[in-house]
Design a protein around this motif. Sequence first.
Motif, PDB file in Angstrom:
ATOM      1  N   GLY A   1      43.174  27.179  35.381  1.00 43.83           N
ATOM      2  CA  GLY A   1      43.466  28.548  35.374  1.00 43.83           C
ATOM      3  C   GLY A   1      43.504  29.196  36.528  1.00 43.83           C
ATOM      4  N   PRO A   2      44.045  30.480  36.493  1.00 42.48           N
ATOM      5  CA  PRO A   2      44.140  31.335  37.707  1.00 42.48           C
ATOM      6  C   PRO A   2      42.913  31.585  38.722  1.00 42.48           C
ATOM      7  CG  PRO A   2      43.934  32.900  35.954  1.00 42.48           C
ATOM      8  CD  PRO A   2      43.759  31.289  35.507  1.00 42.48           C
ATOM      9  N   ALA A   3      43.230  31.644  39.866  1.00 45.95           N
ATOM     10  CA  ALA A   3      41.823  31.510  40.832  1.00 45.95           C
ATOM     11  C   ALA A   3      41.504  32.903  40.830  1.00 45.95           C
ATOM     12  CB  ALA A   3      42.543  31.346  42.392  1.00 45.95           C
ATOM     13  N   ARG A   4      40.150  32.917  41.207  1.00 47.49           N
ATOM     14  CA  ARG A   4      39.599  34.450  41.209  1.00 47.49           C
ATOM     15  C   ARG A   4      40.058  35.230  42.312  1.00 47.49           C
ATOM     16  NH1 ARG A   4      34.791  36.279  43.599  1.00 47.49           N
ATOM     17  NH2 ARG A   4      34.279  33.958  44.417  1.00 47.49           N
ATOM     18  N   ILE A   5      40.061  34.659  43.422  1.00 54.09           N
ATOM     19  CA  ILE A   5      40.768  35.227  44.732  1.00 54.09           C
ATOM     20  C   ILE A   5      42.078  34.558  45.021  1.00 54.09           C
ATOM     21  CG2 ILE A   5      40.095  35.588  47.144  1.00 54.09           C
ATOM     22  CD1 ILE A   5      37.090  35.602  46.284  1.00 54.09           C
TER      23      ILE A   5
ATOM     24  N   MET B   1      38.206  39.095  49.404  1.00 61.32           N
ATOM     25  CA  MET B   1      36.788  38.387  49.448  1.00 61.32           C
ATOM     26  C   MET B   1      35.696  39.207  49.584  1.00 61.32           C
ATOM     27  SD  MET B   1      37.827  35.055  51.717  1.00 61.32           S
ATOM     28  CE  MET B   1      36.002  34.377  52.036  1.00 61.32           C
ATOM     29  N   SER B   2      34.647  39.217  49.285  1.00 63.06           N
ATOM     30  CA  SER B   2      33.485  40.014  49.313  1.00 63.06           C
ATOM     31  C   SER B   2      32.572  39.464  50.536  1.00 63.06           C
ATOM     32  CB  SER B   2      32.773  40.009  47.943  1.00 63.06           C
ATOM     33  OG  SER B   2      31.795  38.793  47.721  1.00 63.06           O
ATOM     34  N   PRO B   3      31.771  39.971  50.984  1.00 64.18           N
ATOM     35  CA  PRO B   3      30.714  39.429  51.930  1.00 64.18           C
ATOM     36  C   PRO B   3      30.098  38.324  51.497  1.00 64.18           C
ATOM     37  CG  PRO B   3      30.684  42.085  52.051  1.00 64.18           C
ATOM     38  CD  PRO B   3      31.539  41.598  50.782  1.00 64.18           C
TER      39      PRO B   3
ATOM     40  N   LYS C   1      29.207  32.503  51.447  1.00 69.45           N
ATOM     41  CA  LYS C   1      28.926  31.111  50.781  1.00 69.45           C
ATOM     42  C   LYS C   1      29.776  30.316  51.689  1.00 69.45           C
ATOM     43  CE  LYS C   1      28.011  32.877  46.160  1.00 69.45           C
ATOM     44  NZ  LYS C   1      28.698  33.019  44.918  1.00 69.45           N
ATOM     45  N   LEU C   2      31.452  30.713  52.076  1.00 65.99           N
ATOM     46  CA  LEU C   2      31.987  29.809  52.880  1.00 65.99           C
ATOM     47  C   LEU C   2      31.435  29.394  54.230  1.00 65.99           C
ATOM     48  CD1 LEU C   2      35.530  31.014  52.062  1.00 65.99           C
ATOM     49  CD2 LEU C   2      34.685  28.786  51.780  1.00 65.99           C
TER      50      LEU C   2
ATOM     51  N   GLY D   1      36.216  29.700  43.782  1.00 61.11           N
ATOM     52  CA  GLY D   1      37.095  30.675  43.074  1.00 61.11           C
ATOM     53  C   GLY D   1      38.345  31.113  43.871  1.00 61.11           C
ATOM     54  N   LEU D   2      38.568  30.498  45.128  1.00 63.81           N
ATOM     55  CA  LEU D   2      39.661  31.070  45.933  1.00 63.81           C
ATOM     56  C   LEU D   2      41.108  30.217  45.497  1.00 63.81           C
ATOM     57  CD1 LEU D   2      37.154  31.953  47.746  1.00 63.81           C
ATOM     58  CD2 LEU D   2      38.767  31.769  49.733  1.00 63.81           C
ATOM     59  N   SER D   3      42.062  30.737  45.885  1.00 66.12           N
ATOM     60  CA  SER D   3      43.223  29.855  45.505  1.00 66.12           C
ATOM     61  C   SER D   3      43.353  29.007  46.804  1.00 66.12           C
ATOM     62  CB  SER D   3      44.618  30.833  45.479  1.00 66.12           C
ATOM     63  OG  SER D   3      44.945  31.416  46.791  1.00 66.12           O
TER      64      SER D   3
END
Length: 274
Positions: A135-139, A145-147, A152-153, A179-181
Motif C-alpha cells: 500500500g501507499p506510504a504514510r509519508i 514528517m512530525s517531530p 523515532k528515526l 511509514g516513510l516512502s
Amino acid sequence: MDTALLIKAAIMGVVEGLTEFLPISSTGHLILAGSLLDFTGDGAKVFEIAIQTGAIFAVIIVYWQRIRETIAGLPSQARAQKFSINVAIAFVPAVVLGLLFGKMIKTHMFTPAVVATTFILGGFIILWAERRQSGPARINDVDEMSPLDALKLGLVQCLALVPGTSRSGSTIIGGMLLGLSRKAATDFSFYLAIPTLIGAGVYSLFKERALLSVADIPVFAVGLLFAFLSAWLCIRWLLRYVASHSFEPFAWYRIAFGCVILLTAGMGWVDWAV
C-alpha cells in the motif's frame, strides 16, 4: 611521505565514500578493509571517522539547493523551521548514546564476529522490511514528517553505533518501517547524516588530537578527497536507484559478506584485526 600509505588512504577513502550511504555499513567495511591493508590502530580509527566529512561534503553539494533554501528561510519560513527542528531532534539521540556508550562499544564490539553477525542480521531485516511494504506510504516527503517521526528515526539511527549495522541502512529501512516512502526515508537519511557525521568527525579529531601530527595532513587530505569523489558518485546513483528499485540486492550482499567474514575468520584464512 610514504607512497604506499597514501595509496592505502586513497583506498580507504573510496571504501568510505562508496559504503557510507548504502545500507551495507561503512564502518564494517572500513574495519575489514583496514585489516586487509594493515591500516589499523588508534590513529587509523580516527582517520576512518574523520574522512566521513569528505563524504558529507558530497551530500551538501547534491542537496545544496534545499540546504541553501532552508538556511535562508530559517528566520521566517515555517517549512524551513520545521525541517531544521526535525533534523535536530533526530540528531540528539545519537549524540547522547554515543557519549554514554561509545567507548564501551569500541572496546568490546569491534570484533569480526560482531561485524559479521550484524551484517547478516541487517540483511534479513532489509528483506523483511522490503517484503512487508504494502500500500501507499504514510509519508512521501520529508516535509510531512512530525517531530515524533524524527525522534523515532533518531533512535533507530543509534543502532548504527554497533559496527556492521549501517547508519544509512538503519535510518532508511527504519524510516520505511515507520511509514516513510523509500525516497523520503533516503532523503532524510542524507540530511541527518550531515550533523551526525560532521559532529562525529570533529569530536574524534579533538578527542584524539594527541595522536595526530602535521605529518598526517597528506594522509587525511587524500582520504577526504577520495571519500568525497566516491560518495558524490554513489549518492547520485543511489537517488536514481531508489526511484524504481528495492534494497533487496544489498540485503543479499550483506548476508553473503557476513558469511564470508565468519568463514575466513573461523578457518583462520584471514586475521581480521579490528
